[in-house]
Design a protein around this motif. Structure first.
Motif, PDB file in Angstrom:
ATOM      1  N   TRP A  79       0.838  -1.205   0.000  1.00 19.41           N
ATOM      2  CA  TRP A  79       0.000   0.000   0.000  1.00 19.41           C
ATOM      3  C   TRP A  79       0.870   1.252   0.000  1.00 19.41           C
ATOM      4  O   TRP A  79       1.978   1.228   0.525  1.00 19.41           O
ATOM      5  CB  TRP A  79      -0.912   0.013   1.230  1.00 19.41           C
ATOM      6  N   LYS A  80       0.333   2.322  -0.586  1.00 19.77           N
ATOM      7  CA  LYS A  80       1.070   3.597  -0.587  1.00 19.77           C
ATOM      8  C   LYS A  80       0.144   4.741  -0.163  1.00 19.77           C
ATOM      9  O   LYS A  80      -1.082   4.609  -0.212  1.00 19.77           O
ATOM     10  CB  LYS A  80       1.632   3.876  -1.991  1.00 19.77           C
ATOM     11  N   VAL A  81       0.771   5.859   0.228  1.00 22.99           N
ATOM     12  CA  VAL A  81       0.027   7.070   0.580  1.00 22.99           C
ATOM     13  C   VAL A  81       0.125   8.009  -0.623  1.00 22.99           C
ATOM     14  O   VAL A  81       1.187   8.118  -1.231  1.00 22.99           O
ATOM     15  CB  VAL A  81       0.682   7.751   1.808  1.00 22.99           C
ATOM     16  N   LEU A  82      -0.982   8.674  -0.977  1.00 20.01           N
ATOM     17  CA  LEU A  82      -0.946   9.643  -2.086  1.00 20.01           C
ATOM     18  C   LEU A  82      -1.053  11.056  -1.503  1.00 20.01           C
ATOM     19  O   LEU A  82      -2.009  11.379  -0.790  1.00 20.01           O
ATOM     20  CB  LEU A  82      -2.107   9.378  -3.065  1.00 20.01           C
ATOM     21  N   ILE A  83      -0.050  11.881  -1.763  1.00 19.55           N
ATOM     22  CA  ILE A  83      -0.004  13.248  -1.240  1.00 19.55           C
ATOM     23  C   ILE A  83      -0.207  14.226  -2.401  1.00 19.55           C
ATOM     24  O   ILE A  83       0.486  14.135  -3.411  1.00 19.55           O
ATOM     25  CB  ILE A  83       1.382  13.555  -0.588  1.00 19.55           C
ATOM     26  N   VAL A  84      -1.161  15.150  -2.248  1.00 16.00           N
ATOM     27  CA  VAL A  84      -1.451  16.096  -3.334  1.00 16.00           C
ATOM     28  C   VAL A  84      -1.459  17.528  -2.806  1.00 16.00           C
ATOM     29  O   VAL A  84      -1.730  17.767  -1.632  1.00 16.00           O
ATOM     30  CB  VAL A  84      -2.828  15.813  -3.993  1.00 16.00           C
ATOM     31  N   ASP A  85      -1.152  18.494  -3.696  1.00 10.74           N
ATOM     32  CA  ASP A  85      -1.369  19.895  -3.334  1.00 10.74           C
ATOM     33  C   ASP A  85      -2.694  20.327  -3.974  1.00 10.74           C
ATOM     34  O   ASP A  85      -3.432  19.485  -4.508  1.00 10.74           O
ATOM     35  CB  ASP A  85      -0.176  20.774  -3.757  1.00 10.74           C
ATOM     36  N   HIS A  86      -3.007  21.623  -3.939  1.00  5.99           N
ATOM     37  CA  HIS A  86      -4.314  22.092  -4.427  1.00  5.99           C
ATOM     38  C   HIS A  86      -4.536  21.691  -5.894  1.00  5.99           C
ATOM     39  O   HIS A  86      -5.568  21.133  -6.251  1.00  5.99           O
ATOM     40  CB  HIS A  86      -4.406  23.620  -4.277  1.00  5.99           C
ATOM     41  N   ILE A  87      -3.539  21.964  -6.755  1.00  2.00           N
ATOM     42  CA  ILE A  87      -3.672  21.644  -8.188  1.00  2.00           C
ATOM     43  C   ILE A  87      -3.792  20.129  -8.377  1.00  2.00           C
ATOM     44  O   ILE A  87      -4.655  19.649  -9.120  1.00  2.00           O
ATOM     45  CB  ILE A  87      -2.443  22.171  -8.989  1.00  2.00           C
ATOM     46  N   GLY A  88      -2.922  19.370  -7.686  1.00  2.00           N
ATOM     47  CA  GLY A  88      -2.964  17.905  -7.797  1.00  2.00           C
ATOM     48  C   GLY A  88      -4.331  17.352  -7.432  1.00  2.00           C
ATOM     49  O   GLY A  88      -4.886  16.489  -8.115  1.00  2.00           O
ATOM     50  N   MET A  89      -4.903  17.895  -6.340  1.00  2.00           N
ATOM     51  CA  MET A  89      -6.223  17.435  -5.897  1.00  2.00           C
ATOM     52  C   MET A  89      -7.311  17.787  -6.904  1.00  2.00           C
ATOM     53  O   MET A  89      -8.194  16.980  -7.195  1.00  2.00           O
ATOM     54  CB  MET A  89      -6.545  18.045  -4.523  1.00  2.00           C
ATOM     55  N   ARG A  90      -7.234  19.009  -7.464  1.00  2.00           N
ATOM     56  CA  ARG A  90      -8.245  19.432  -8.443  1.00  2.00           C
ATOM     57  C   ARG A  90      -8.208  18.545  -9.695  1.00  2.00           C
ATOM     58  O   ARG A  90      -9.238  18.152 -10.222  1.00  2.00           O
ATOM     59  CB  ARG A  90      -8.024  20.898  -8.846  1.00  2.00           C
ATOM     60  N   ILE A  91      -6.990  18.231 -10.156  1.00  2.00           N
ATOM     61  CA  ILE A  91      -6.856  17.382 -11.346  1.00  2.00           C
ATOM     62  C   ILE A  91      -7.385  15.983 -11.036  1.00  2.00           C
ATOM     63  O   ILE A  91      -8.174  15.402 -11.790  1.00  2.00           O
ATOM     64  CB  ILE A  91      -5.380  17.318 -11.823  1.00  2.00           C
ATOM     65  N   LEU A  92      -6.952  15.455  -9.890  1.00  2.00           N
ATOM     66  CA  LEU A  92      -7.334  14.102  -9.484  1.00  2.00           C
ATOM     67  C   LEU A  92      -8.852  13.960  -9.374  1.00  2.00           C
ATOM     68  O   LEU A  92      -9.449  13.042  -9.939  1.00  2.00           O
ATOM     69  CB  LEU A  92      -6.684  13.816  -8.120  1.00  2.00           C
ATOM     70  N   SER A  93      -9.470  14.915  -8.658  1.00  2.00           N
ATOM     71  CA  SER A  93     -10.909  14.780  -8.431  1.00  2.00           C
ATOM     72  C   SER A  93     -11.728  15.056  -9.684  1.00  2.00           C
ATOM     73  O   SER A  93     -12.881  14.671  -9.783  1.00  2.00           O
ATOM     74  CB  SER A  93     -11.368  15.669  -7.276  1.00  2.00           C
ATOM     75  N   SER A  94     -11.120  15.718 -10.689  1.00  2.00           N
ATOM     76  CA  SER A  94     -11.880  15.993 -11.912  1.00  2.00           C
ATOM     77  C   SER A  94     -11.978  14.758 -12.815  1.00  2.00           C
ATOM     78  O   SER A  94     -12.818  14.705 -13.689  1.00  2.00           O
ATOM     79  CB  SER A  94     -11.246  17.146 -12.685  1.00  2.00           C
ATOM     80  N   CYS A  95     -11.093  13.769 -12.628  1.00  2.00           N
ATOM     81  CA  CYS A  95     -11.123  12.662 -13.601  1.00  2.00           C
ATOM     82  C   CYS A  95     -10.934  11.265 -13.000  1.00  2.00           C
ATOM     83  O   CYS A  95     -10.940  10.296 -13.746  1.00  2.00           O
ATOM     84  CB  CYS A  95     -10.082  12.900 -14.693  1.00  2.00           C
ATOM     85  N   CYS A  96     -10.739  11.149 -11.687  1.00  2.00           N
ATOM     86  CA  CYS A  96     -10.565   9.817 -11.082  1.00  2.00           C
ATOM     87  C   CYS A  96     -11.515   9.654  -9.910  1.00  2.00           C
ATOM     88  O   CYS A  96     -11.727  10.590  -9.142  1.00  2.00           O
ATOM     89  CB  CYS A  96      -9.137   9.638 -10.551  1.00  2.00           C
ATOM     90  N   LYS A  97     -12.054   8.466  -9.770  1.00  2.00           N
ATOM     91  CA  LYS A  97     -12.886   8.168  -8.603  1.00  2.00           C
ATOM     92  C   LYS A  97     -12.002   7.615  -7.501  1.00  2.00           C
ATOM     93  O   LYS A  97     -10.983   6.986  -7.772  1.00  2.00           O
ATOM     94  CB  LYS A  97     -13.933   7.120  -8.969  1.00  2.00           C
TER      95      LYS A  97
END
Length: 594
Positions: A28-46
């Motif tokens: 297992w891994k931890v995924l760390i995002v900043d504001h832009i990373g989170m916005r991109i991630l939530s726009s196209c991945c569940k």
């Protein structure tokens, strides 16, 4: 509904290029995002897709986090000082926050920041360091955003005189557009609208960044018909009318009239004995929203009711009058269909809320707006005395100040060359909008003639294409960019007004047809990169894109039967209110509006 187009391509890049590339079974891994990373991630991945790739938790890099020294961390962050510093400080103490780091920058990391990472202690545990070249948000399947609502101010504010700051900001925008082309595997010919120097400057910067990406990724732009793809850079002042009108198509109306925050709509539900607040995300995972968003409001309720009836009949449920009250009764009888019935209920509620606002004050207002924008009435007769129709609107105390400002601006554009200052003062007094009058004069910063003989004198709005298709009387206006899209695809776009930076491939009339099954469920059983094998027209609007222009991109794509795909985007998506607020800030001192 599987995401399609731009969202699918970016989602695939994140799942395959980031998560799958470092996945190990049983780890297992931890995924760390900043504001832009989170916005991109939530726009196209569940979240479920992310978990399936061995991620146990997603955390914000700027928040305090518990150390998990037994797990490796994946960083999906933009290469900016704040995020890089947070990354470095995760590994500055003797006890590291995580076991190792897999770093994925959204775009090119500047040398200075790269050196900071290299000389810090994190460098000992870096297992992956890549740039994924996704510095934009895939907002919809054919719409992108750079997620920066301050763009109009940064480009056009007369108080922002620091040239270095402006150049830096434009270079960042150019890099973001280049990452979009890279992601789409496009190396388009670049064109821009002649007449505004920022259009040409940005076009040059994009070409520079595109060439750098092409050097790293030589397959960009390869493939059947890809040589005919074009990127068009246009300024908001080219069509100042579309952002002012009350659009009566569903998506535009919802965003203009209702309280929508971060694409979330909240409303009270009744029935089942209690009132509840419901939150709904308006995005492409909602098939019903995709089906309805570009329809005229007059057709939406009819369509939802028809679809609901078909759904109920297919489940052998009895429906006499499919309305919201019946829905709560149906939910009691059929709780297993809660999700589907909930969707119908949401869209009926949305349509109903829009219609209530429309009937309350907009019916007459829309007629005046359309007449001013078109220069003629519903029968096609030229408007002889526009003042006669606008004064009652301006004097009406029940009409909101911003709606009156929209009317004044439309009147000025109807007059073509601006109006004399004395007349503008009278209109502002009639409307009682003295406190917001700078919104009207700020339009001059976008290159629009407001005061006759003043700034931008001699400039005029573009000639319009003759359209004969029948429309609703209150929806006669077509965004000017739709003319541009159609003319470019037909190779009729004026090369003097829209010059090329580099010579394009010739557009031949024997076009390679792509299966027109691109609509409906065309995305199933295909990999994302197969979606568009024909050329693309990518449009970037400096200063914000409207919902009507977004709709036009889909309509023009559909009309080419899949031969072309139009992708449109900007720094942000505009609503009429946000556009007027942006204009209001233009004259403010730079520090006050920052």
């Amino acid at each position: 509904m599987a995401p399609s187009g731009l969202k699918a391509i970016v989602g695939e890049k994140i799942i395959n290029g980031v998560l799958k590339s470092i996945k190990k079974d049983g780890e297992w891994k931890v995924l760390i995002v900043d504001h832009i990373g989170m916005r991109i991630l939530s726009s196209c991945c569940k979240m479920s897709d992310i978990m399936a790739e061995g991620v146990t938790i997603v955390e914000d890099i700027n928040k305090r986090r518990e150390p998990i020294s037994s797990l490796e961390a994946i960083y999906l962050i933009s290469p900016v000082q704040k995020s890089v510093q947070a990354l470095v400080s995760d590994f500055k103490d003797s006890a590291f926050t995580y076991k190792a780091a897999h770093i994925f920058f959204t775009d090119t990391c500047p040398d200075g920041l790269f050196a900071e990472v290299a000389k810090s202690r994190v460098s000992r545990v870096i297992k992956t360091l890549k740039e994924i070249n996704v510095a934009f948000l895939p907002y919809e399947s054919q719409v992108f955003s750079l997620d920066d609502p301050r763009s109009l101010e940064l480009f056009y504010s007369p108080t922002r005189t620091n040239q270095d700051e402006r150049t830096k900001m434009m270079e960042a925008v150019a890099e973001q557009i280049a990452t979009l082309c890279d992601t789409l595997k496009e190396y388009p010919a670049i064109r821009y609208r002649q007449g505004r120097k920022e259009n040409a400057e940005l076009a040059e910067m994009v070409l520079d960044r595109l060439n750098a990406h092409k050097a790293d990724n030589p397959s960009m732009g390869e493939g059947t018909d890809k040589a005919r793809s074009q990127l068009l850079i246009v300024d908001r002042g080219y069509d100042p009318i579309s952002p002012l009108l009350h659009e009566l198509t569903f998506q535009a109306m919802v965003y203009d009239l209702l309280e929508i925050d971060q694409d979330i709509y909240k409303y009270e539900t009744t029935g089942l004995g209690e009132n509840k607040t419901k939150e709904v995300l308006l995005d492409e995972d909602d098939e019903l929203w995709v089906q309805l968003r570009h329809m005229h409001i007059a057709d939406v309720t009819k369509k939802v009711t028809e679809l609901l009836r078909t759904f109920c009949e297919s489940k052998r449920m009895n429906t006499d009058k499919a309305n919201i009250k019946d829905l709560s009764q149906m939910l009691k009888k059929m709780p297993q269909y809660q999700k589907e019935l909930g969707l119908y209920s949401t869209h009926l509620n949305l349509a109903d809320a829009c219609m209530k606002k429309f009937k309350a004050s907009l019916d007459k207002l829309c007629e005046v707006e359309q007449d001013l924008a078109m220069g003629s009435d519903a029968e096609g007769e030229p408007i002889k005395d526009a003042m006669k129709s606008i004064v009652p609107v301006l004097l009406n105390k029940e009409i909101q100040p911003y709606d009156k400002i929209r009317i004044i601006l439309l009147y000025i554009f109807h007059k073509k060359k601006g109006i004399i200052e004395e007349n503008l003062t009278k209109l502002i007094q009639h409307a009682d909008v003295q406190q917001d009058k700078n919104i009207i004069t700020s339009m001059q910063h976008l290159g629009c003639p407001i005061i006759a003989g003043g700034a931008n004198a001699g400039k005029s709005l573009p000639e319009r294409k003759e359209r004969t298709e029948s429309t609703y009387q209150l929806s006669r206006w077509t965004p000017i960019l739709k003319d541009v899209m159609e003319n470019l695809i037909e190779d009729k776009l004026d090369k003097k007004q829209w010059p090329f930076l580099s010579d394009p491939a010739p557009i031949t009339t024997t076009q390679t047809a792509v299966s027109s099954a691109r609509f409906g469920h065309w995305h199933k059983n295909k990999t994302a990169t197969e979606y568009c094998s024909g050329p693309r027209l990518i449009i970037f609007v400096i200063g914000g894109v409207t919902h009507s222009e977004m709709r036009s991109a889909y309509e023009v794509t559909r009309a080419t039967e899949g031969k072309w795909e139009v992708v449109i985007g900007s720094s942000h998506v505009l609503t009429p209110t946000s556009f007027l607020n942006d204009l209001k800030k233009l004259d403010q001192p730079a520090q006050a509006s920052a």
